[in-house]
Enzyme design. Sequence first.
Site, PDB file in Angstrom:
ATOM      1  N   CYS A  94      73.875  47.420  62.033  1.00  0.00           N
ATOM      2  CA  CYS A  94      73.270  48.498  62.819  1.00  0.00           C
ATOM      3  C   CYS A  94      73.830  49.788  62.236  1.00  0.00           C
ATOM      4  O   CYS A  94      74.974  50.141  62.501  1.00  0.00           O
ATOM      5  CB  CYS A  94      73.629  48.376  64.302  1.00  0.00           C
ATOM      6  SG  CYS A  94      73.056  49.789  65.277  1.00  0.00           S
ATOM      7  N   CYS A 125      74.358  52.667  65.214  1.00  0.00           N
ATOM      8  CA  CYS A 125      75.391  52.537  66.256  1.00  0.00           C
ATOM      9  C   CYS A 125      76.094  51.202  66.113  1.00  0.00           C
ATOM     10  O   CYS A 125      76.828  51.010  65.134  1.00  0.00           O
ATOM     11  CB  CYS A 125      74.846  52.811  67.656  1.00  0.00           C
ATOM     12  SG  CYS A 125      73.381  51.902  68.174  1.00  0.00           S
ATOM     13  N   SER A 126      75.881  50.267  67.037  1.00  0.00           N
ATOM     14  CA  SER A 126      76.664  49.027  66.985  1.00  0.00           C
ATOM     15  C   SER A 126      75.877  47.856  67.566  1.00  0.00           C
ATOM     16  O   SER A 126      76.474  46.939  68.129  1.00  0.00           O
ATOM     17  CB  SER A 126      77.966  49.217  67.763  1.00  0.00           C
ATOM     18  OG  SER A 126      77.678  49.673  69.073  1.00  0.00           O
ATOM     19  N   CYS A 127      74.545  47.883  67.452  1.00  0.00           N
ATOM     20  CA  CYS A 127      73.711  46.849  68.066  1.00  0.00           C
ATOM     21  C   CYS A 127      74.041  45.462  67.504  1.00  0.00           C
ATOM     22  O   CYS A 127      74.183  45.297  66.285  1.00  0.00           O
ATOM     23  CB  CYS A 127      72.238  47.182  67.849  1.00  0.00           C
ATOM     24  SG  CYS A 127      71.782  48.733  68.631  1.00  0.00           S
TER      25      CYS A 127
END
Lengths: 211, 226
Positions: free
Chosen positions: A112, A115-117
């Site tokens: 991702c 962000c941090s998906c």
Amino acid sequence: MTTTESPLPVPAVALRSEEEIAARVKALEAIMIEKGIMTTEAVDRLAGIYENEVGPHLGAKVIAKAWTDPEFRERLLADGTAACEELGIGGMQGEDMTAVENTDTVHNVITCTLCSCYPWPVLGLPPNWYKAPAYRSRIVREPRKVLREDFGLDIPESVEIRVWDSSAELRYFVLPRRPEGTEDLPEDQLAELVTRDSMIGVGRPLHPGAA
Amino acid sequence: MNGVHDLGGTDGLGPVQVEDREPVWHSDWEKAAFAMFPANFLKGHFNLDEFRHGIEQMHPAEYLLSPYYEHWIHTVEDHVVAAGVVDAEELEARTQHYLKNPDEPLPDRRDPEQVALFEQVMRAGGSARRESGRDPRFAIGDRVRVADDSPLGHTRRARYVRGKTGVIDLAHGTFIYPDSAANGLGEDPQHVYTVRFDAAQLWGEEAADPNATVTFDVWEPYIEKA
């Protein structure tokens, strides 16, 4: 006014110490407890879910079943969310999951960049390196080098590397190839070979005997 | 916005640092920071896209250097202060108090129903999929180009795919549109597609990894026919 100091080229940023962060969070938490937004019990319960209940062992069950049950594999690749739900696996950050299958010509890896998906219900919460700038910046640009130099995973140039940037609300995870020599292993022992990294695409499943 | 969070293709950030036997939580404050997301989401203090946009507004240097869950604290704090739920001066005063008295316990309040609600929400999740009645303008196999303008506000249109051409591999139906939802304009559901780009298209023949592709999920307004 006279001064000999030149202004900083960007606004000053004071990074907080661990103690300062902890105090800030505690102050926020105290106010939120008083306002009826949360309780310490709720914090402990949520933290416990991802520490003890939801983690990559759940994804491993899904993968092992896909390796042993061709019809389940078909359903998993057609609708990851529904197939996981058959095993009672699903929830926050896995509302719309898609499994992507490694073959002898394609190796998949997830990231991702924005962000941090990450698919929490099958992999748990992401490790720090997955959320940190180095991996997110480089895996889309030089995936073969990152896999080889940072993870020790050599993917020959004859195999396409396909990087899945989870930029929307779909959550991807990798269906790795079943290790050779595991034809006689039952599903529960196969699951022990499936690592978190093999479902991110930065590793391979373990070989029997190494689990 | 053209923010530092948009990291795809940025050079110079060093090797991936893998922690051996990494624990789920590195400290107790991380647990509380984590819980503040569902707790305040449930109270309507932000939606998911506003939550992300709050992180993107951190100072770039701080964004790159601070521990991950501090990003969450930053956006939660901004939103609860903006919503009038938390008073900024009181928060600062309490922070100083806990800094001097780190062992002082938190206020005690029990709420078993809230614990059950949190459990239920984590188990059920909350999909961003929404019915829209809109027909998709594109189909699997279509060649599309990502518009290369630079919108202000929150967007998921990463810089490294802007102006690039790829092929639609998957069509997912309609989802909340972050460029609208994060910017106070409502959910405005739009079709989402997975677009596959050749590495050479993204980085040029010389720099690209041979035999590599990147798939990137786009909302329909991001793309045009190529």
